[in-house]
Design an enzyme around this catalytic site. Structure first.
Site, PDB file in Angstrom:
ATOM      1  N   GLU A 194      57.879  54.768  22.678  1.00  0.00           N
ATOM      2  CA  GLU A 194      57.943  55.536  21.433  1.00  0.00           C
ATOM      3  C   GLU A 194      58.784  56.792  21.588  1.00  0.00           C
ATOM      4  O   GLU A 194      59.535  57.163  20.684  1.00  0.00           O
ATOM      5  CB  GLU A 194      56.531  55.893  20.955  1.00  0.00           C
ATOM      6  CG  GLU A 194      55.736  54.712  20.420  1.00  0.00           C
ATOM      7  CD  GLU A 194      56.361  54.100  19.175  1.00  0.00           C
ATOM      8  OE1 GLU A 194      57.165  54.768  18.502  1.00  0.00           O
ATOM      9  OE2 GLU A 194      56.035  52.935  18.873  1.00  0.00           O
TER      10      GLU A 194
ATOM     11  N   TYR B 115      54.044  61.659  14.493  1.00  0.00           N
ATOM     12  CA  TYR B 115      54.447  60.250  14.480  1.00  0.00           C
ATOM     13  C   TYR B 115      54.082  59.566  15.790  1.00  0.00           C
ATOM     14  O   TYR B 115      53.484  58.484  15.803  1.00  0.00           O
ATOM     15  CB  TYR B 115      55.955  60.095  14.226  1.00  0.00           C
ATOM     16  CG  TYR B 115      56.382  58.690  14.583  1.00  0.00           C
ATOM     17  CD1 TYR B 115      56.123  57.635  13.727  1.00  0.00           C
ATOM     18  CD2 TYR B 115      56.950  58.408  15.839  1.00  0.00           C
ATOM     19  CE1 TYR B 115      56.437  56.330  14.083  1.00  0.00           C
ATOM     20  CE2 TYR B 115      57.261  57.120  16.192  1.00  0.00           C
ATOM     21  CZ  TYR B 115      57.002  56.073  15.322  1.00  0.00           C
ATOM     22  OH  TYR B 115      57.285  54.792  15.679  1.00  0.00           O
TER      23      TYR B 115
ATOM     24  N   ASP C 263      57.655  56.216  10.071  1.00  0.00           N
ATOM     25  CA  ASP C 263      58.978  56.534  10.614  1.00  0.00           C
ATOM     26  C   ASP C 263      60.023  56.302   9.530  1.00  0.00           C
ATOM     27  O   ASP C 263      59.684  55.981   8.384  1.00  0.00           O
ATOM     28  CB  ASP C 263      59.268  55.719  11.883  1.00  0.00           C
ATOM     29  CG  ASP C 263      59.645  54.270  11.573  1.00  0.00           C
ATOM     30  OD1 ASP C 263      59.325  53.772  10.462  1.00  0.00           O
ATOM     31  OD2 ASP C 263      60.254  53.618  12.443  1.00  0.00           O
TER      32      ASP C 263
END
Length: 316
Positions: free
Chosen positions: A43, A126, A144
């Protein structure tokens, strides 16, 4: 929510997640045996960086540092060196710092709550939500750019989402999220993949979309975006010069003389031979002296390099 709305939303969930089951890319961080650490690394790497560039670097990191303790045991400069040309190398420093905190405060295990993830260095809303969802199977609202674009077209009828995340977009994402953990995880992954492969920013493949008939943007006649997206400049920028300097430091086996970075091509001193190619690339930019000095000082200020005697090296 009215029964008809609930039924329509259930159909959207079913169509998009079924599409994902048939079309999802086989990415290693999606495999059931991928650790939460592997998901966290992916990520962070995937922020503003395409999958095709991330994949080989992620695999190298997982082979070298399969758990946080392995990374934390090495100097932060090794994380920067292994980051290669992914861009935005401060992410490597933040991953190293996160690994260190995971070892010292969490027994070497990636924390298992959104709040604890959010407290890690370099982890924002996020990333915390994505790791909690995709690594831990928790119900979190993951938002996102790809997800926001799908929501904008499918529900609000806009060609693109707002230029930055708004409260209205978050409310919409929350309202669309399935109530159960498994369904929410599948929904997050599916909408994200739909945005990456079909509902792309440019030239969307609407004919392949599983919810084409429901798309508000298509029904409105595919109106143009309400703003013109601005691409990030590269050539001639400080970022380009910093990247070229970082390439020199990554290849060097020891400190690189400051003069080599700031001056034009010169005869290399003993021990500097390994930096010949990236050094030539740096000087081929013909950057003005003040920009070279600004880039060098910025690398030191950001912790991506440190002064050692008369030279510069990756952080120890």
């Amino acid at each position: 929510m009215e029964p008809e709305q609930a039924e329509h939303l259930s159909q959207l969930h079913s169509r998009i997640t079924s599409w994902f089951t048939r079309n999802a890319r086989p990415l290693p961080w999606r495999e059931p045996d991928c650790s939460p650490w592997g998901v966290l690394v992916s990520e962070v790497m995937l922020q503003q960086t395409p999958v095709v560039r991330v994949l080989p670097v992620w695999q190298e990191w997982m082979q070298r540092w399969p758990e946080p303790a392995a990374l934390a045991a090495e100097p932060s400069g090794e994380a920067v060196r292994a980051w290669g040309r992914l861009g935005y190398p401060r992410r490597a420093l933040r991953l190293h710092a996160a690994a260190t905190v995971i070892v010292t405060e969490h027994g070497g295990l990636v924390p298992d709550t959104h709040a604890a993830l959010l407290a890690l260095p370099g982890v924002g809303d996020y990333t915390a939500a994505a790791v909690a969802a995709f690594a831990l199977g928790q119900r979190e609202t993951v938002v996102d750019t790809n997800i926001r674009r799908v929501h904008a077209r499918l529900v609000t009828g806009n060609a693109l989402p707002s230029q930055s995340l708004t409260a209205a977009e978050m409310r919409l994402a929350v309202s669309l999220l399935p109530d159960d953990d498994a369904g929410s995880v599948a929904w997050n992954a599916s909408v994200m993949e739909l945005g990456a492969l079909v509902c792309t920013a440019r030239n969307p493949r609407c004919e392949d979309c599983p919810v084409l008939a429901d798309c508000a943007w298509v029904r409105a006649g595919r109106p143009e975006p309400h703003y013109v997206p601005k691409g990030q400049a590269w050539h001639g920028t400080d970022r380009q010069v910093r990247g070229a300097m970082m390439a020199v430091l990554r290849e060097a086996e020891g400190p690189v003389l400051r003069e080599l970075l700031l001056a034009g091509p010169v005869d290399l001193a003993a021990g500097q031979e390994t930096v010949t190619t990236p050094l030539a690339a740096l000087h081929a930019l013909s950057a003005p002296q003040e920009q070279l000095e600004r880039a060098l000082n910025g690398l030191v200020r950001d912790g991506l390099a440190e002064l050692s005697g008369d030279g510069l090296r990756l952080p120890a």
